[in-house]
Design a protein around this motif. Structure first.
Motif: not given
Length: 316
Positions: A218, A221-222, A248, A250-251, A283
């Motif tokens: 989770d 992304l970061d 990115r 879009r997550g 995802d």
């Protein structure tokens, strides 16, 4: 050292280096493989047959990278050189940032290991050192040898690597353009120095990425924010960086794969998707479809499992 076999088969995975902030250190092996067969000949003849990626473009003689690496491996252990009949079935795209040259080098060294009477003389640590000497850096060679995710480093002439945990939900998706880009060109646009604040942030994100890959997807992304190389490379891969930006936004934890221009999405397997199967729903699927809008323009989307085996050989 004598040869114990006159035939060896090798399977070696594609790899993605850097993974965003892990420049020249982090790498991931992907379930996309080159397969080759090496047969030792009684003469000095060298015959190279290539199908798939690189067919008609790569050397078909002693200059072929697999043959060169095979020579290095045999020389290292004092084994006799031999004529070679090399058959390559290539699936790893060339010049796209998916470790095709590292795969060739590791495959040649592994072939040498399969041919000699004492294969322990070319153990994984030795393969990594020799491959790094040929490649210049260990970030692709390490996962090609060991499989999975790795962190690699050099100390003088030595190269070392350790495996990293990989969360079972990690489902990489490679988005491969039609265009090529040489590693030399991609490295040529990098500055000699970067701001201290960028280097400090990079260190933190690289450390976070180790946690994200293994236990906290989770946070991917970061954890994949980069300040060291990707933005500097925008002039030579504008479409790739535009795709990274769009995904990115879009997550999706999208990065440039190695020296590019392939974009790698460190996606997560959706609930109910098959455990380790290549092509599982992720995802990133909706975001990729939305960005391209059904018009791929020469790009290929390759959902890929993580390869946990690394290079493998069979003899006889």
């Amino acid at each position: 050292m004598r040869l114990r076999s006159d035939r060896v088969r090798v399977r070696v995975p594609a790899t993605s280096a850097n993974l965003g902030p892990g420049f020249d250190a982090l790498g991931l092996a992907l379930a996309l493989h080159d397969e080759l067969e090496v047969r030792a000949l009684g003469s000095a003849q060298v015959v190279v047959e290539v199908t798939g990626e690189g067919e008609g473009a790569v050397p078909d003689d002693e200059q072929h990278l697999v043959v060169q690496a095979l020579r290095v491996g045999l020389d290292h252990v004092g084994a006799p050189q031999t004529g070679v009949h090399l058959v390559c079935r290539n699936r790893i795209p060339h010049g796209r940032g998916l470790g095709s040259s590292a795969a060739a080098v590791v495959a040649g060294l592994a072939a040498a290991r399969g041919l000699i009477a004492e294969p322990e003389a070319l153990d994984d640590a030795t393969l990594l050192r020799l491959a790094t000497a040929m490649e210049g850096h260990p970030d692709n060679a390490a996962p090609a040898v060991l499989g999975g995710a790795t962190v690699a480093w050099t100390d003088g002439d030595d190269a070392r690597a350790v495996p990293l945990a990989v969360h079972p939900d990690l489902a990489p998706v490679a988005v491969v353009p039609a265009t090529h880009l040489s590693t030399k060109a991609a490295r040529g646009v990098l500055p000699q120095a970067v701001p201290h604040r960028d280097a400090a942030q990079q260190a933190g994100r690289a450390a976070l990425l180790v946690e994200a890959l293994g236990r906290r997807p989770d946070l991917l992304l970061d954890a994949t924010v980069d300040r060291l190389h990707q933005e500097y490379r925008r002039p030579v891969m504008r479409d790739s960086l535009a795709l990274v930006d769009a995904l990115r936004a879009r997550g999706v934890a999208a990065v440039v794969s190695g020296a590019g221009p392939t974009v790698l999405a460190l996606a997560r397997r959706l609930p109910g998707a098959p455990g380790d199967a290549t092509g599982a729903r992720t995802d990133a699927d909706e975001a990729v479809a939305e960005v391209f809008g059904g018009v791929m323009g020469g790009w290929r989307v390759l959902p890929l499992a993580v390869d946990h085996d690394g290079v493998r050989t069979t003899t006889g």
